[in-house]
Scaffold this motif. Structure first.
Motif, PDB file in Angstrom:
ATOM      1  N   ASN A 125       0.829  -1.194   0.000  1.00  0.00           N
ATOM      2  CA  ASN A 125       0.000   0.000   0.000  1.00  0.00           C
ATOM      3  C   ASN A 125       0.865   1.245   0.000  1.00  0.00           C
ATOM      4  OD1 ASN A 125      -3.206   0.266   0.539  1.00  0.00           O
ATOM      5  ND2 ASN A 125      -2.485  -1.804   1.019  1.00  0.00           N
ATOM      6  N   VAL A 126       1.892   1.256   0.840  1.00  0.00           N
ATOM      7  CA  VAL A 126       2.754   2.436   0.930  1.00  0.00           C
ATOM      8  C   VAL A 126       3.663   2.539  -0.291  1.00  0.00           C
ATOM      9  CG1 VAL A 126       4.435   3.658   2.362  1.00  0.00           C
ATOM     10  CG2 VAL A 126       2.685   2.237   3.443  1.00  0.00           C
ATOM     11  N   ALA A 127       4.104   1.396  -0.787  1.00  0.00           N
ATOM     12  CA  ALA A 127       5.043   1.396  -1.917  1.00  0.00           C
ATOM     13  C   ALA A 127       4.364   1.639  -3.264  1.00  0.00           C
ATOM     14  CB  ALA A 127       5.784   0.052  -1.964  1.00  0.00           C
ATOM     15  N   TYR A 128       3.047   1.583  -3.304  1.00  0.00           N
ATOM     16  CA  TYR A 128       2.323   1.621  -4.577  1.00  0.00           C
ATOM     17  C   TYR A 128       2.681   2.854  -5.412  1.00  0.00           C
ATOM     18  CZ  TYR A 128      -1.536   1.527  -7.914  1.00  0.00           C
ATOM     19  OH  TYR A 128      -2.275   1.515  -9.063  1.00  0.00           O
ATOM     20  N   GLY A 129       2.583   4.020  -4.831  1.00  0.00           N
ATOM     21  CA  GLY A 129       2.860   5.240  -5.578  1.00  0.00           C
ATOM     22  C   GLY A 129       4.298   5.322  -6.039  1.00  0.00           C
ATOM     23  N   LEU A 130       5.198   4.785  -5.225  1.00  0.00           N
ATOM     24  CA  LEU A 130       6.611   4.778  -5.606  1.00  0.00           C
ATOM     25  C   LEU A 130       6.830   3.894  -6.827  1.00  0.00           C
ATOM     26  CD1 LEU A 130       8.010   4.335  -2.000  1.00  0.00           C
ATOM     27  CD2 LEU A 130       8.133   6.422  -3.376  1.00  0.00           C
ATOM     28  N   ARG A 131       6.205   2.721  -6.828  1.00  0.00           N
ATOM     29  CA  ARG A 131       6.356   1.820  -7.975  1.00  0.00           C
ATOM     30  C   ARG A 131       5.771   2.451  -9.238  1.00  0.00           C
ATOM     31  NH1 ARG A 131       8.152  -3.094  -6.174  1.00  0.00           N
ATOM     32  NH2 ARG A 131       7.514  -3.804  -4.092  1.00  0.00           N
ATOM     33  N   ILE A 132       4.605   3.090  -9.105  1.00  0.00           N
ATOM     34  CA  ILE A 132       4.007   3.773 -10.251  1.00  0.00           C
ATOM     35  C   ILE A 132       4.941   4.855 -10.775  1.00  0.00           C
ATOM     36  CG2 ILE A 132       2.118   5.308 -10.976  1.00  0.00           C
ATOM     37  CD1 ILE A 132       1.255   2.417 -10.729  1.00  0.00           C
ATOM     38  N   GLY A 133       5.662   5.503  -9.857  1.00  0.00           N
ATOM     39  CA  GLY A 133       6.607   6.556 -10.237  1.00  0.00           C
ATOM     40  C   GLY A 133       7.935   6.046 -10.754  1.00  0.00           C
ATOM     41  N   GLY A 134       8.096   4.730 -10.814  1.00  0.00           N
ATOM     42  CA  GLY A 134       9.303   4.170 -11.412  1.00  0.00           C
ATOM     43  C   GLY A 134      10.369   3.722 -10.437  1.00  0.00           C
ATOM     44  N   VAL A 135      10.107   3.798  -9.126  1.00  0.00           N
ATOM     45  CA  VAL A 135      11.094   3.349  -8.141  1.00  0.00           C
ATOM     46  C   VAL A 135      11.077   1.823  -8.106  1.00  0.00           C
ATOM     47  CG1 VAL A 135      11.803   3.395  -5.730  1.00  0.00           C
ATOM     48  CG2 VAL A 135      10.783   5.436  -6.772  1.00  0.00           C
ATOM     49  N   ARG A 136      12.227   1.216  -8.320  1.00  0.00           N
ATOM     50  CA  ARG A 136      12.305  -0.242  -8.368  1.00  0.00           C
ATOM     51  C   ARG A 136      13.266  -0.817  -7.327  1.00  0.00           C
ATOM     52  NH1 ARG A 136       8.360   0.489 -10.585  1.00  0.00           N
ATOM     53  NH2 ARG A 136       7.735   0.079 -12.741  1.00  0.00           N
ATOM     54  N   GLY A 137      14.239  -0.045  -6.900  1.00  0.00           N
ATOM     55  CA  GLY A 137      15.246  -0.562  -5.984  1.00  0.00           C
ATOM     56  C   GLY A 137      14.653  -0.953  -4.649  1.00  0.00           C
ATOM     57  N   ARG A 139      16.078  -1.363  -1.753  1.00  0.00           N
ATOM     58  CA  ARG A 139      16.547  -0.557  -0.630  1.00  0.00           C
ATOM     59  C   ARG A 139      15.795   0.764  -0.565  1.00  0.00           C
ATOM     60  NH1 ARG A 139      22.856   1.214   0.584  1.00  0.00           N
ATOM     61  NH2 ARG A 139      22.407   2.479   2.447  1.00  0.00           N
ATOM     62  N   ALA A 140      15.630   1.406  -1.718  1.00  0.00           N
ATOM     63  CA  ALA A 140      14.924   2.688  -1.756  1.00  0.00           C
ATOM     64  C   ALA A 140      13.474   2.512  -1.324  1.00  0.00           C
ATOM     65  CB  ALA A 140      14.994   3.293  -3.157  1.00  0.00           C
ATOM     66  N   LEU A 141      12.848   1.441  -1.780  1.00  0.00           N
ATOM     67  CA  LEU A 141      11.462   1.174  -1.390  1.00  0.00           C
ATOM     68  C   LEU A 141      11.359   0.932   0.112  1.00  0.00           C
ATOM     69  CD1 LEU A 141      10.345  -1.184  -4.314  1.00  0.00           C
ATOM     70  CD2 LEU A 141       9.438   1.090  -3.837  1.00  0.00           C
ATOM     71  N   ASN A 142      12.257   0.095   0.638  1.00  0.00           N
ATOM     72  CA  ASN A 142      12.217  -0.218   2.067  1.00  0.00           C
ATOM     73  C   ASN A 142      12.389   1.038   2.919  1.00  0.00           C
ATOM     74  OD1 ASN A 142      11.912  -2.920   1.468  1.00  0.00           O
ATOM     75  ND2 ASN A 142      14.037  -3.484   1.911  1.00  0.00           N
ATOM     76  N   GLU A 143      13.349   1.875   2.528  1.00  0.00           N
ATOM     77  CA  GLU A 143      13.629   3.086   3.309  1.00  0.00           C
ATOM     78  C   GLU A 143      12.440   4.041   3.289  1.00  0.00           C
ATOM     79  OE1 GLU A 143      17.200   4.661   1.649  1.00  0.00           O
ATOM     80  OE2 GLU A 143      18.533   3.290   2.768  1.00  0.00           O
ATOM     81  N   THR A 144      11.836   4.194   2.106  1.00  0.00           N
ATOM     82  CA  THR A 144      10.721   5.137   2.003  1.00  0.00           C
ATOM     83  C   THR A 144       9.478   4.611   2.701  1.00  0.00           C
ATOM     84  OG1 THR A 144      11.599   5.937  -0.106  1.00  0.00           O
ATOM     85  CG2 THR A 144       9.321   6.490   0.417  1.00  0.00           C
ATOM     86  N   VAL A 145       9.229   3.319   2.601  1.00  0.00           N
ATOM     87  CA  VAL A 145       8.081   2.730   3.294  1.00  0.00           C
ATOM     88  C   VAL A 145       8.233   2.933   4.804  1.00  0.00           C
ATOM     89  CG1 VAL A 145       6.963   0.546   3.910  1.00  0.00           C
ATOM     90  CG2 VAL A 145       7.455   1.073   1.510  1.00  0.00           C
ATOM     91  N   GLU A 146       9.419   2.634   5.332  1.00  0.00           N
ATOM     92  CA  GLU A 146       9.639   2.804   6.768  1.00  0.00           C
ATOM     93  C   GLU A 146       9.515   4.271   7.178  1.00  0.00           C
ATOM     94  OE1 GLU A 146      13.037   2.074  10.227  1.00  0.00           O
ATOM     95  OE2 GLU A 146      13.191   1.021   8.303  1.00  0.00           O
TER      96      GLU A 146
END
Length: 272
Positions: A125-137, A139-146
Motif C-alpha cells: 500500500n505504501v510502496a504503490y505510488g513509488l512503484r508507479i513513479g518508477g522506483v524499483r530498488g 533498498r529505496a522502497l524499504n527506506e521510504t516505506v519505513e
C-alpha cells in the motif's frame, strides 16, 4: 451550546496571529466552480499559508469538499465539471493549459473521509505510488516505506506485519496507512477531507496529533464538520456557506471573535 477552544497539550509553536505574515503556499483568486450548469463555488479568494493547518468549516453542501478537491483537480474526473479563476501553488496556476494533473497530484496528496487501503499488503500500500513513479530498488522502497510509516505514526504498530493485508488493520490504523501512502511520494501539500469522521475518539485523537506534527513539513488543508477538531488542530479557519467564503482568518479569531454574525451563529451551534 458554546464551542470552546480546548488548550492543546502538543508541544508546538502557537498558531500564527492576524499580524503574522506567512508566505502563502496556495493562492486562490476569484475562483468559481461548476458542475455542468450548477454554480457551486462563487468567487473564492484566500491565501493558504505554508506549513500551517487550514481548516474548512461549514454546513453540508456548502462547497468545502468541492473546493479542497479543486486544489489538486480531483474534480476533473467528473463530467462537465470545470473551474474558472486562479488557484496557484508557489505562483503556478494549477488550471493553466499544460498543467500535468498526475504531477500535480504527486505534489498535492489527498486523504479521504473513508479510509481506502488497496487490497494489498501494508508494505505494498505504501510502496504503490513509488512503484508507479518508477522506483524499483528494494533498498529505496524499504527506506521510504519505513520513513512514511514513521511519519504517519504507524511504524511501531505494523513493523512486524508488513506483509499482512491492510484490511487486517483497525479503522484508525487504515486511515494512518492511507496518510503514509500519500506521504510516500513526498508531496508538499496534504489535503484531508474529513479524515477522522468515521473513527472512534481514540483514533481521532491520534489523527489530530499526527496532523499537528505533520505541519512542520507539509501545508495541510482539512475539511471538518467537527468544530472542536477545527479549533484544536488548525492555525487558520475558513467558513463556507452556500458556495461562498464568508470569513477566513486566524482560528482563535474565527471561534472567539468572528467578524460576521452568521459565523458566530455557526461556530456556537445556533445555526447549521
Amino acid at each position: 451550546m458554546t464551542v470552546t477552544v480546548e488548550p492543546t497539550k502538543m508541544t508546538t509553536p502557537p498558531p500564527a496571529t492576524a499580524t503574522t505574515y506567512v508566505q502563502p503556499k496556495i493562492k486562490v483568486e476569484n475562483f468559481d466552480f461548476f458542475y455542468g450548469d450548477a454554480h457551486v463555488l462563487h468567487d473564492i479568494t484566500l491565501d493558504i499559508p505554508e506549513q500551517q493547518v487550514t481548516a474548512l468549516i461549514g454546513p453540508s453542501g456548502c462547497g468545502k469538499s468541492t473546493f479542497v478537491r479543486s486544489i489538486n483537480r480531483m474534480n476533473d474526473i467528473i463530467p462537465e465539471a470545470h473551474g474558472e479563476g486562479t488557484i496557484e501553488i508557489d505562483g503556478q496556476n494549477v488550471y493553466a493549459p499544460g498543467t500535468d494533473p498526475v504531477e500535480l497530484r504527486r505534489r498535492v496528496g489527498m486523504v479521504f473521509q473513508k479510509s481506502n487501503p488497496f487490497p494489498k499488503s501494508i508494505y505494498e500500500n505504501v510502496a504503490y505510488g513509488l512503484r508507479i513513479g518508477g522506483v524499483r530498488g528494494k533498498r529505496a522502497l524499504n527506506e521510504t516505506v519505513e520513513k512514511s510509516l514513521h511519519r504517519a505514526a504507524l511504524w511501531d504498530e505494523v513493523k512486524d506485519r508488513l506483509n499482512e493485508s491492510a484490511f487486517a488493520l483497525s479503522g484508525g490504523q487504515q486511515q494512518r496507512l492511507c496518510i503514509a501512502r500519500a506521504l510516500a511520494v513526498d508531496p508538499e501539500i496534504l489535503l484531508m477531507d474529513e479524515p477522522a469522521s468515521a473513527l472512534d475518539p481514540i483514533a481521532t485523537t491520534k489523527i489530530e496529533e499526527l496532523i499537528w506534527e505533520l505541519k512542520a513539513n507539509y501545508t495541510i488543508v482539512i475539511v471538518t464538520h467537527n468544530m472542536q477538531q477545527a479549533a484544536r488542530v488548525s492555525d487558520r479557519t475558513a467558513f463556507f456557506m452556500l458556495g461562498k467564503l464568508v470569513e477566513f482568518g486566524d482560528t482563535n479569531t474565527i471561534f472567539m471573535n468572528p467578524r460576521e454574525k452568521i459565523t458566530e451563529d455557526y461556530v456556537t451551534g445556533r445555526f447549521g
